[in-house]
Design a protein around this motif. Structure first.
Motif, PDB file in Angstrom:
ATOM      1  N   LYS A  52       0.972  -1.281   0.114  1.00 24.58           N
ATOM      2  CA  LYS A  52      -0.044  -0.039   0.109  1.00 24.58           C
ATOM      3  C   LYS A  52       0.848   1.212  -0.210  1.00 24.58           C
ATOM      4  O   LYS A  52       0.672   2.257  -0.646  1.00 24.58           O
ATOM      5  N   SER A  53       1.879   1.220   0.816  1.00 23.99           N
ATOM      6  CA  SER A  53       2.790   2.417   0.844  1.00 23.99           C
ATOM      7  C   SER A  53       3.348   2.612  -0.350  1.00 23.99           C
ATOM      8  O   SER A  53       3.780   3.694  -0.758  1.00 23.99           O
TER       9      SER A  53
ATOM     10  N   GLU B 269       1.211   3.942  -2.783  1.00 24.14           N
ATOM     11  CA  GLU B 269       0.771   5.445  -2.680  1.00 24.14           C
ATOM     12  C   GLU B 269       2.051   6.470  -2.999  1.00 24.14           C
ATOM     13  O   GLU B 269       1.580   7.430  -3.396  1.00 24.14           O
TER      14      GLU B 269
ATOM     15  N   ARG C   2       1.750   9.288  -5.835  1.00 22.91           N
ATOM     16  CA  ARG C   2       2.085  10.826  -5.415  1.00 22.91           C
ATOM     17  C   ARG C   2       3.237  11.089  -6.694  1.00 22.91           C
ATOM     18  O   ARG C   2       3.198  12.314  -7.060  1.00 22.91           O
TER      19      ARG C   2
END
Length: 291
Positions: free
Chosen positions: A186-187, A190, A194
């Protein structure tokens, strides 16, 4: 008569029991082994009807068709020491009835237990030589092919079983590891999002700046062209006026005076202070003298 009939019935019943214990059938879907006091005397009975000696010979029959071993989920470690829960199955069949009977006593459950042990050991060794990515996607088919070939030599020589195929149905991370992997994924997603957003904003600014520059350039070019056209129109108008004026200057001066009179006296409240002898009233004076 009664005693004789009873004897005949007993003899017939004994004959039937003897016949039932002497005859046996091996079907096309079965393999059979003939035992004499527990010792194998015929390791591969042919298909059809056969006769055996009652209470001396015993026949054990096994499935000839391919069987399925559906093993419970096992946990293995990859070369990076990552645990994986693996759910697999195997296809097998009996090809040597004597070895199969000797090794398993003809019990299918025992045979599947021995197969499961060998497959677990083989999978543990194969998984321990590969990375997580290779196990999950990169070399999964090759791993199963190599494992089937290696184990088939062992099962054939030890158990009389041909291992037809071994396949992994599912590979999962343990529940305590899945959440950490999910959080890391998930990180990463993300972070990629970004990066994509910042790249998009940068491209948008470049496109917007280019559009503004093009708008300015187009506006400047249009203004330049309009001024050129306006100048050319004014020049053409001046030439037209000059040509008309040169044809009859007096008449042109008269029209200009009328236009000036109309503009000056259009509103009754206007006040004009001009010398009566001014050139402005020349045509008014001439008209009055003519009357």
């Amino acid at each position: 008569m009664g005693g004789r009939n009873f004897t005949i019935v007993v003899v017939l019943l004994g004959f039937i029991v003897l016949a039932l214990n002497s005859l046996y059938i091996v079907r096309e879907t079965e393999r059979g082994v003939l035992l004499k006091f527990g010792e194998v005397v015929d390791p591969d009975i042919s298909v059809g009807l056969h006769i055996k000696t009652p209470f001396v010979h015993m026949v054990r029959k096994f499935e000839r068709r391919i069987l399925t071993l559906d093993a419970p989920t096992q946990r293995f470690l990859t070369i990076e020491k990552k645990p994986l829960d693996v759910d697999f199955y195997a296809k097998w069949k009996v090809i040597d009835t004597q070895k199969y009977y000797t090794a398993t006593n003809g019990e299918e459950g025992r045979a599947e237990g021995l197969l499961a042990q060998r497959i677990n050991t083989g999978l543990r060794n194969k998984f321990g030589e590969r990375t997580f990515h290779e196990v999950v996607s990169g070399e999964r088919d090759l791993l199963m092919t190599d494992l089937t070939r290696d184990l088939n030599q062992i099962t054939t020589s030890e158990f009389g079983i041909q291992l037809v195929d071994v396949r992994v149905k599912r590979i999962d991370l343990p529940s305590q590891v899945s959440q950490s992997v999910f959080d890391r994924m998930k990180s990463e997603r993300e972070r990629e999002a970004r990066e994509h957003r910042s790249t998009g904003r940068e491209l948008a600014e470049k496109i917007r700046a280019t559009a503004d520059r093009q708008r300015t350039v187009i506006g400047a070019n249009a203004y330049r062209d309009s001024e050129i056209l306006r100048g050319e129109g004014d020049a053409e108008a001046a030439r037209t006026y000059a040509a008309a004026y040169n044809r009859d200057p007096e008449f042109y001066a008269f029209l200009r005076s009328l236009s000036a009179y109309q503009s000056s006296f259009s509103n009754k409240g206007d006040l004009l202070v001009v010398d009566s002898k001014s050139e402005f009233f020349r045509y008014l004076k001439q008209g009055g003298s003519k009357q």
